[in-house]
Design a protein around this motif. Sequence first.
Motif, PDB file in Angstrom:
ATOM      1  N   ALA A   1      11.620  12.061 -11.464  1.00 44.17           N
ATOM      2  CA  ALA A   1      10.442  11.199 -11.351  1.00 44.17           C
ATOM      3  C   ALA A   1      10.859   9.729 -11.400  1.00 44.17           C
ATOM      4  O   ALA A   1      10.373   8.922 -10.604  1.00 44.17           O
ATOM      5  N   PHE A   2      11.746   9.371 -12.305  1.00 43.20           N
ATOM      6  CA  PHE A   2      12.195   7.983 -12.368  1.00 43.20           C
ATOM      7  C   PHE A   2      13.014   7.602 -11.143  1.00 43.20           C
ATOM      8  O   PHE A   2      12.950   6.461 -10.676  1.00 43.20           O
ATOM      9  N   LEU A   3      13.770   8.531 -10.590  1.00 48.53           N
ATOM     10  CA  LEU A   3      14.527   8.264  -9.369  1.00 48.53           C
ATOM     11  C   LEU A   3      13.579   8.017  -8.194  1.00 48.53           C
ATOM     12  O   LEU A   3      13.766   7.064  -7.425  1.00 48.53           O
ATOM     13  N   GLY A   4      12.567   8.852  -8.061  1.00 50.90           N
ATOM     14  CA  GLY A   4      11.582   8.648  -7.003  1.00 50.90           C
ATOM     15  C   GLY A   4      10.802   7.361  -7.185  1.00 50.90           C
ATOM     16  O   GLY A   4      10.503   6.657  -6.211  1.00 50.90           O
ATOM     17  N   PHE A   5      10.476   7.028  -8.430  1.00 55.22           N
ATOM     18  CA  PHE A   5       9.790   5.770  -8.723  1.00 55.22           C
ATOM     19  C   PHE A   5      10.644   4.579  -8.310  1.00 55.22           C
ATOM     20  O   PHE A   5      10.156   3.628  -7.690  1.00 55.22           O
TER      21      PHE A   5
ATOM     22  N   ILE B   1       0.835  -1.211   0.000  1.00 52.44           N
ATOM     23  CA  ILE B   1       0.000   0.000   0.000  1.00 52.44           C
ATOM     24  C   ILE B   1       0.867   1.257   0.000  1.00 52.44           C
ATOM     25  O   ILE B   1       0.629   2.189  -0.771  1.00 52.44           O
ATOM     26  N   GLY B   2       1.888   1.289   0.834  1.00 51.33           N
ATOM     27  CA  GLY B   2       2.751   2.463   0.934  1.00 51.33           C
ATOM     28  C   GLY B   2       3.476   2.802  -0.355  1.00 51.33           C
ATOM     29  O   GLY B   2       3.391   3.932  -0.848  1.00 51.33           O
ATOM     30  N   PRO B   3       4.216   1.851  -0.944  1.00 52.22           N
ATOM     31  CA  PRO B   3       4.873   2.153  -2.211  1.00 52.22           C
ATOM     32  C   PRO B   3       3.899   2.476  -3.335  1.00 52.22           C
ATOM     33  O   PRO B   3       4.206   3.278  -4.221  1.00 52.22           O
ATOM     34  N   GLY B   4       2.718   1.882  -3.321  1.00 53.81           N
ATOM     35  CA  GLY B   4       1.717   2.203  -4.345  1.00 53.81           C
ATOM     36  C   GLY B   4       1.284   3.651  -4.273  1.00 53.81           C
ATOM     37  O   GLY B   4       1.176   4.346  -5.286  1.00 53.81           O
ATOM     38  N   ILE B   5       1.053   4.119  -3.056  1.00 53.63           N
ATOM     39  CA  ILE B   5       0.700   5.529  -2.866  1.00 53.63           C
ATOM     40  C   ILE B   5       1.883   6.416  -3.236  1.00 53.63           C
ATOM     41  O   ILE B   5       1.716   7.465  -3.873  1.00 53.63           O
ATOM     42  N   GLY B   6       3.092   5.994  -2.862  1.00 52.78           N
ATOM     43  CA  GLY B   6       4.288   6.778  -3.175  1.00 52.78           C
ATOM     44  C   GLY B   6       4.509   6.944  -4.660  1.00 52.78           C
ATOM     45  O   GLY B   6       4.826   8.040  -5.136  1.00 52.78           O
ATOM     46  N   VAL B   7       4.333   5.877  -5.418  1.00 51.16           N
ATOM     47  CA  VAL B   7       4.498   5.952  -6.876  1.00 51.16           C
ATOM     48  C   VAL B   7       3.449   6.876  -7.475  1.00 51.16           C
ATOM     49  O   VAL B   7       3.742   7.680  -8.370  1.00 51.16           O
ATOM     50  N   GLY B   8       2.231   6.793  -6.988  1.00 54.19           N
ATOM     51  CA  GLY B   8       1.182   7.687  -7.476  1.00 54.19           C
ATOM     52  C   GLY B   8       1.497   9.144  -7.206  1.00 54.19           C
ATOM     53  O   GLY B   8       1.276  10.012  -8.062  1.00 54.19           O
ATOM     54  N   LEU B   9       2.027   9.442  -6.033  1.00 49.40           N
ATOM     55  CA  LEU B   9       2.383  10.826  -5.701  1.00 49.40           C
ATOM     56  C   LEU B   9       3.554  11.324  -6.549  1.00 49.40           C
ATOM     57  O   LEU B   9       3.584  12.501  -6.951  1.00 49.40           O
TER      58      LEU B   9
ATOM     59  N   ALA C   1       2.169  12.030 -10.023  1.00 46.42           N
ATOM     60  CA  ALA C   1       1.270  13.190  -9.977  1.00 46.42           C
ATOM     61  C   ALA C   1       2.075  14.484  -9.894  1.00 46.42           C
ATOM     62  O   ALA C   1       1.735  15.482 -10.552  1.00 46.42           O
ATOM     63  N   ALA C   2       3.152  14.470  -9.110  1.00 44.74           N
ATOM     64  CA  ALA C   2       4.000  15.661  -9.005  1.00 44.74           C
ATOM     65  C   ALA C   2       4.708  15.940 -10.330  1.00 44.74           C
ATOM     66  O   ALA C   2       4.863  17.107 -10.720  1.00 44.74           O
ATOM     67  N   TYR C   3       5.132  14.884 -11.027  1.00 47.06           N
ATOM     68  CA  TYR C   3       5.783  15.071 -12.325  1.00 47.06           C
ATOM     69  C   TYR C   3       4.817  15.678 -13.337  1.00 47.06           C
ATOM     70  O   TYR C   3       5.179  16.594 -14.077  1.00 47.06           O
ATOM     71  N   ILE C   4       3.611  15.183 -13.383  1.00 50.06           N
ATOM     72  CA  ILE C   4       2.618  15.708 -14.330  1.00 50.06           C
ATOM     73  C   ILE C   4       2.302  17.163 -14.015  1.00 50.06           C
ATOM     74  O   ILE C   4       2.190  18.005 -14.911  1.00 50.06           O
ATOM     75  N   GLN C   5       2.164  17.473 -12.732  1.00 56.48           N
ATOM     76  CA  GLN C   5       1.864  18.851 -12.354  1.00 56.48           C
ATOM     77  C   GLN C   5       3.034  19.781 -12.689  1.00 56.48           C
ATOM     78  O   GLN C   5       2.831  20.894 -13.184  1.00 56.48           O
TER      79      GLN C   5
END
Length: 75
Positions: A52-56, A21-29, A32-36
Motif C-alpha cells: 500500500a505504501f509503495l502504491g501510494f 485528479i488522476g493521482p488523487g483517484i489512484g491514492v484512494g484506490l 481502499a484495496a488495502y482496507i479491503q
Amino acid sequence: MEVLAELEGSIGSVGYGIATIGPGIGVGLVWAAYIQATARQPESAGLTRTYAFLGFALAEALALIGFVAPLVYGT
C-alpha cells in the motif's frame, strides 16, 4: 468582437489542477484495496501495508511530475 474572458499568466497552474485528479483517484484506490484486503485477511496486514505504501508513493510521484513539468517547460 467583444472579449468575454481573458487569461493572463501561466496556464501551468490549471494544468496542475487537472493533473492532480488522476493521482488523487489512484491514492484512494490503493488505500481502499488495502482496507479491503486487511478486512478479508487480518493476518496479512503487515505484508499488504508495504504494498500500500509503495502504491501510494508511485501515485504521488505522478502528482509531483505533474507539478514540476509545467514549471520546467512553461514560459
